[in-house]
Motif scaffolding. Structure first.
Motif, short mmCIF file in Angstrom:
data_model
loop_
_atom_site.label_atom_id
_atom_site.label_comp_id
_atom_site.label_asym_id
_atom_site.label_seq_id
_atom_site.Cartn_x
_atom_site.Cartn_y
_atom_site.Cartn_z
N ASP A 183 57.35 34.36 34.47
CA ASP A 183 57.43 33.20 35.36
C ASP A 183 58.72 32.41 35.16
OD1 ASP A 183 56.18 31.76 37.43
OD2 ASP A 183 55.44 30.25 36.05
N PRO A 229 38.54 36.89 43.76
CA PRO A 229 39.85 36.26 43.94
C PRO A 229 40.94 37.14 43.33
CG PRO A 229 38.24 34.70 43.05
CD PRO A 229 37.62 36.06 42.97
N ARG A 283 45.40 37.67 42.73
CA ARG A 283 46.76 37.14 42.77
C ARG A 283 47.72 38.28 42.47
NH1 ARG A 283 48.01 31.67 39.61
NH2 ARG A 283 50.07 32.32 40.35
N GLU A 284 48.88 38.24 43.08
CA GLU A 284 49.90 39.25 42.85
C GLU A 284 51.08 38.60 42.16
OE1 GLU A 284 51.55 43.11 45.30
OE2 GLU A 284 50.80 41.37 46.41
N VAL A 285 51.37 39.05 40.95
CA VAL A 285 52.44 38.43 40.15
C VAL A 285 53.22 39.50 39.41
CG1 VAL A 285 51.19 36.25 39.84
CG2 VAL A 285 50.89 38.07 38.18
N TYR A 298 40.10 37.99 39.38
CA TYR A 298 39.20 37.19 38.54
C TYR A 298 37.80 37.79 38.58
CZ TYR A 298 36.14 33.50 36.89
OH TYR A 298 35.19 32.79 36.21
N ALA A 350 48.81 40.51 51.86
CA ALA A 350 48.18 40.03 50.63
C ALA A 350 47.07 41.00 50.20
CB ALA A 350 47.61 38.64 50.82
N TRP A 385 40.69 36.47 34.19
CA TRP A 385 41.49 37.34 35.03
C TRP A 385 41.83 38.62 34.27
CZ3 TRP A 385 43.12 35.92 40.06
CH2 TRP A 385 42.83 34.60 40.43
#
Length: 340
Positions: A145, A115, A117-119, A126, A54, A21
């Motif tokens: 986190d 793929p 992701r939102e963080v 990825y 998203a 990622w």
């Protein structure tokens, strides 16, 4: 082409490692219903938000004639190419060819889709290859986190190779010289001994004779995404939360540019969280950008072949360890040359 497995080790080493990622953009740079062209690992991509908000990431190439999809129209969960109207879903499937309904392109997945992701205020993607298309497990940095930790993302793009940016983070000693006049790294010895301490997710590179005074240690972590963690001592006048932590990640934009992601964090709850954010935004942030500018100025001034004309010493063990790690991974990901 995106996701190619024909790149040489040198190309991968220069443009960014695969099968992991990478952060690609701050969340704030992509408004609801928006789309934008980005470059990552030397390749053009289209980043946009679906109808549900998203993020999605497609290769910026229409499967019909190769026109940039980023010049097209955002249609919720699909994008229509401006050139001939071909519509592509978020997974890369052609859903409609308005000029010739029912043609053979419809229903086929013809555009690479990654793929995402939102963080913690950032969008991660990825980047696999043909042999490893499924994303590896992603474990987030603990400070991003943990509900008791308040991270604040700062993003910049530097005209420097991504490897040099990572090496700068694995070089704590530069803090005592390059940042000597800063508000946090003015103290401590300008001589030191270092050691590497291996962990099950990477390694620490740390001073053996000084702790909690300056930029005295850094940890490289490889948890599906590469990141570093470090702390800078902070005086009580800087507000609650104890030491000032930094989580750093990089995005290889291309061989000469790097997206730099820094989360500044402190362990604060309740009213202390509000106090920390207020102090950061009104007083501390400007000072931190001044420190980052020192790094940017130095790295952008270094020639791209600087690592070919070096004379290293003990303080550079962390950098040497990083280079060996990344070069071995680049060689592993490269397709063996076909015998002539």
């Amino acid at each position: 082409m995106p996701l190619s497995t024909t790149d040489t080790a040198a190309h991968i080493y220069a443009n960014g490692l695969r099968n992991q990622w990478h952060p690609v953009a701050p969340s704030a740079s992509l408004a609801p219903g928006a789309m934008r062209k980005i470059t990552a690992l030397g390749e053009p991509w289209l980043l946009f938000r679906r109808a549900d908000g998203a993020p999605a990431l497609l290769a910026d190439r229409c499967p019909h004639r190769g026109a940039p999809l980023s010049l097209g129209k955002h249609l919720g969960d699909r994008v229509a190419c401006w050139y001939h109207g071909v519509e592509v879903e978020t997974d890369g499937t052609v859903s409609s060819v308005p000029g010739l309904p029912g043609c053979a392109l419809e229903g086929k997945k013809l555009v690479p889709s990654l793929p995402v992701r939102e963080v913690a205020g950032a969008i991660l993607a990825y980047f696999g290859d043909d042999q490893h298309p499924e994303p590896v497990p992603l474990t987030l940095p603990e400070p991003l986190d943990d509900p008791d930790i308040e991270p604040i993302l700062c993003y910049a793009e530097w005209n420097a190779p991504w490897r040099y940016v990572m090496e700068n983070l694995l070089d704590p000693m530069h803090g005592a010289f390059l940042h000597r006049e800063s508000h946090t790294m003015y103290d401590g010895d300008t001589t030191a001994k270092f050691r590497i301490r291996e962990t099950d997710r990477g390694y620490f590179f740390e001073k053996t004779d000084q702790r909690g005074v300056n930029f005295d240690w850094v940890e490289l972590c490889r948890t599906g995404v590469d990141w570093v963690d470090l702390t800078i001592p902070y005086p009580p006048s800087a507000g609650p939360g104890g030491p000032f932590g930094i989580v750093g990640m990089t995005c290889p934009v291309d061989v000469e540019r790097t997206g730099v992601f820094f989360w500044r964090y402190r362990r604060v709850q309740g009213w202390q969280r509000d106090t920390w954010r207020f102090l950061y935004k009104t007083l501390i942030e400007e000072r931190h950008w001044e420190v980052l500018e020192q790094d940017r100025t130095m790295l952008e001034a270094m020639p791209t072949d600087a690592d070919q004309h070096e004379n290293l010493y003990q303080h550079d063990l962390g950098v040497v360890r990083l280079r060996r790690l990344y070069w071995a991974q680049a060689q592993q990901q490269a397709t063996p040359a076909t015998p002539e």
